[in-house]
Design a protein around this motif. Sequence first.
Motif, PDB file in Angstrom:
ATOM      1  N   LEU A 131       0.886  -1.171   0.000  1.00 32.85           N
ATOM      2  CA  LEU A 131       0.000   0.000   0.000  1.00 32.85           C
ATOM      3  C   LEU A 131       0.916   1.211   0.000  1.00 32.85           C
ATOM      4  O   LEU A 131       1.851   1.277   0.793  1.00 32.85           O
ATOM      5  CB  LEU A 131      -0.882   0.001   1.256  1.00 32.85           C
ATOM      6  N   HIS A 132       0.689   2.134  -0.924  1.00 33.54           N
ATOM      7  CA  HIS A 132       1.486   3.361  -0.864  1.00 33.54           C
ATOM      8  C   HIS A 132       0.612   4.599  -0.933  1.00 33.54           C
ATOM      9  O   HIS A 132      -0.550   4.534  -1.339  1.00 33.54           O
ATOM     10  CB  HIS A 132       2.584   3.358  -1.926  1.00 33.54           C
ATOM     11  N   LEU A 133       1.194   5.715  -0.478  1.00 37.44           N
ATOM     12  CA  LEU A 133       0.490   7.002  -0.480  1.00 37.44           C
ATOM     13  C   LEU A 133       0.850   7.767  -1.737  1.00 37.44           C
ATOM     14  O   LEU A 133       1.998   7.716  -2.195  1.00 37.44           O
ATOM     15  CB  LEU A 133       0.928   7.828   0.735  1.00 37.44           C
ATOM     16  N   GLU A 134      -0.107   8.462  -2.307  1.00 37.76           N
ATOM     17  CA  GLU A 134       0.178   9.318  -3.461  1.00 37.76           C
ATOM     18  C   GLU A 134      -0.854  10.427  -3.569  1.00 37.76           C
ATOM     19  O   GLU A 134      -1.903  10.384  -2.912  1.00 37.76           O
ATOM     20  CB  GLU A 134       0.226   8.483  -4.752  1.00 37.76           C
ATOM     21  N   GLN A 135      -0.581  11.407  -4.424  1.00 31.53           N
ATOM     22  CA  GLN A 135      -1.529  12.512  -4.614  1.00 31.53           C
ATOM     23  C   GLN A 135      -2.518  12.173  -5.702  1.00 31.53           C
ATOM     24  O   GLN A 135      -2.167  11.570  -6.702  1.00 31.53           O
ATOM     25  CB  GLN A 135      -0.833  13.779  -5.122  1.00 31.53           C
ATOM     26  N   ASP A 136      -3.737  12.649  -5.555  1.00 32.32           N
ATOM     27  CA  ASP A 136      -4.714  12.567  -6.634  1.00 32.32           C
ATOM     28  C   ASP A 136      -4.445  13.725  -7.600  1.00 32.32           C
ATOM     29  O   ASP A 136      -3.730  14.669  -7.260  1.00 32.32           O
ATOM     30  CB  ASP A 136      -6.137  12.664  -6.057  1.00 32.32           C
ATOM     31  N   ALA A 137      -5.005  13.630  -8.793  1.00 33.62           N
ATOM     32  CA  ALA A 137      -4.872  14.703  -9.787  1.00 33.62           C
ATOM     33  C   ALA A 137      -6.096  15.614  -9.704  1.00 33.62           C
ATOM     34  O   ALA A 137      -7.029  15.342  -8.949  1.00 33.62           O
ATOM     35  CB  ALA A 137      -4.747  14.095 -11.175  1.00 33.62           C
ATOM     36  N   GLY A 138      -6.110  16.677 -10.501  1.00 30.16           N
ATOM     37  CA  GLY A 138      -7.300  17.528 -10.596  1.00 30.16           C
ATOM     38  C   GLY A 138      -8.318  16.890 -11.521  1.00 30.16           C
ATOM     39  O   GLY A 138      -8.204  15.710 -11.865  1.00 30.16           O
ATOM     40  N   LYS A 139      -9.314  17.688 -11.887  1.00 24.88           N
ATOM     41  CA  LYS A 139     -10.371  17.137 -12.739  1.00 24.88           C
ATOM     42  C   LYS A 139     -10.614  18.077 -13.913  1.00 24.88           C
ATOM     43  O   LYS A 139     -10.786  19.284 -13.724  1.00 24.88           O
ATOM     44  CB  LYS A 139     -11.653  17.000 -11.911  1.00 24.88           C
ATOM     45  N   LEU A 140     -10.633  17.520 -15.127  1.00 24.85           N
ATOM     46  CA  LEU A 140     -10.912  18.350 -16.299  1.00 24.85           C
ATOM     47  C   LEU A 140     -12.417  18.431 -16.512  1.00 24.85           C
ATOM     48  O   LEU A 140     -13.132  17.446 -16.338  1.00 24.85           O
ATOM     49  CB  LEU A 140     -10.250  17.747 -17.539  1.00 24.85           C
ATOM     50  N   LEU A 141     -12.875  19.637 -16.858  1.00 26.01           N
ATOM     51  CA  LEU A 141     -14.305  19.838 -17.125  1.00 26.01           C
ATOM     52  C   LEU A 141     -14.458  20.153 -18.609  1.00 26.01           C
ATOM     53  O   LEU A 141     -14.002  21.203 -19.081  1.00 26.01           O
ATOM     54  CB  LEU A 141     -14.843  21.001 -16.276  1.00 26.01           C
TER      55      LEU A 141
END
Length: 484
Positions: A131-141
């Motif tokens: 299990l590792h930690l990471e950042q989520d990305a933004g969201k394109l609209l």
Amino acid sequence: MSYVIEGKTGPWEIVVGLEVHAQVISQSKLFSGASTKFGGDPNTQVSLVDAAFPGMLPVINKECVAQAIRTGLGLNAQINLFSRFDRKNYFYADLPQGYQISQFEHPIIGKGSIEIELQSGETRQIGITRLHLEQDAGKLLHDQDPTKSFVDLNRASVALMEIVSEPDIREPEEAGAYLRKLRQILRYLGTCDGNMEEGSMRADVNVSVRKAGEPFRTRCEIKNVNSIRFVMQAIEVEATRQIEIWENGGEVDQETRLFDPGRGETRTMRSKEDAHDYRYFPDPDLLPLVVEQAWVDELKSKLPELPDAKRARFQKDYGIPSYDAGVLVAEQAVADFYETVAKRRDGKLAASWVIGDLFAALNRTSNTIETSPVSAASLGKMLDLIADGTINGKIAKEVFEDMVETGDSPDAIVERKGLRQVTDTGVIDAAIAAILEKHADKVAEYRGGKDKLFGFFVGQVMKETKGKANPALVNSALKAQLDG
Ligand code: ADP
Ligand code: MG
């Protein structure tokens, strides 16, 4: 019998490994103080770090680390006191940094396992690789303007846990059981809400097929499947597609694919040839993450009781079967409800009321356990009324329905409707006398040897007393009068 798919050339075995992205429950993001609240106006929860302004430095959020460790403990996994953040480099419009901060070589959590139960009652261990930690990305609209796309960075840098399983899964049912169990553990721990519809838990599904006893063959990865049912369907159709390729003399290419539930097929998203080279390297803005064993121990000492332990305890403390205990611990709120009802009462009776009558009532009235019109305390009180002989089991059904409808307390309902059980033997004897007189012919038949009629007399006496007579007293008094 293990699960196989029959092809032209005989049976094929399926091999599946799952990579689950689980959004961490935390107030703020993995490397900034911006809020993680869902549903805010676009770009209202973005710090300069999340937007990757030049010179901004990430700072690790301790609570996200704690959540990862709690999850690792819940998965019986190795907690790595040393871990490290790496940059995974790629270009995409929802990723202002130009790289994702993740953990590659040194994840915070190592090997663990999850026990799953199949419909047959059989249990299996599925290995957790890491299990590792990471950042989520933004969201394109893409739907705001006919010619432009916009980006919402509210989600950028929200913490994710990527939970990778070993290729231990052998059939769609096991994949479903694995995801349900994982979600249950995450929810008990309070580390992820497990809501697949809202995307806070999503699965990448790796599928290959082989003949029994063979080494693994090439796998395909189906990206971002967002429901358990779709995961199970995707495995089935993807395995069938691969079997056809192998059986026609072809070769399965290692690819990333997408599942289209509408058409029930998977489609190529990108092949191995255009696979990314992420050029991972340690993030120079972050020190290696070193945690102390004492802190891990402290987090461990505060973990809630998890589903497997609770289930075993329910079986032991309340004398209920494994299946019932499993149903009751499926959701923590149900388990708490049940335990309030069952404590210091008849655990089996409590289980049958919760699983039977209460669940039926919740369904019928479109309620959940949280919005139940009958409280646990109130249902418990009703069981007390049965136990102390105020009402019998049959009248209890009537009282319960009234509780569902009015929300009144069971004693109030018993008084209002005059449902108190009749234990006055004088009243019962009088009712019996009236019934025996009315059915003198049947009495003669009974005495002539037609034993079966006994039940008929019981029924008539209960009817005469509007269901309120104590059934045991009716039985013994009837016996005495008929046989005596
Ligand atoms: P990557 O980093 O390229 O995604 P990993 O080795 O981390 O590759 O594996 C990712 C997932 O694929 C894991 O869940 C693993 O269990 C699964 N997997 C590996 N080999 C196979 C295979 N031959 N068939 C099915 N699943 C596999
Ligand atoms: Mg992968």
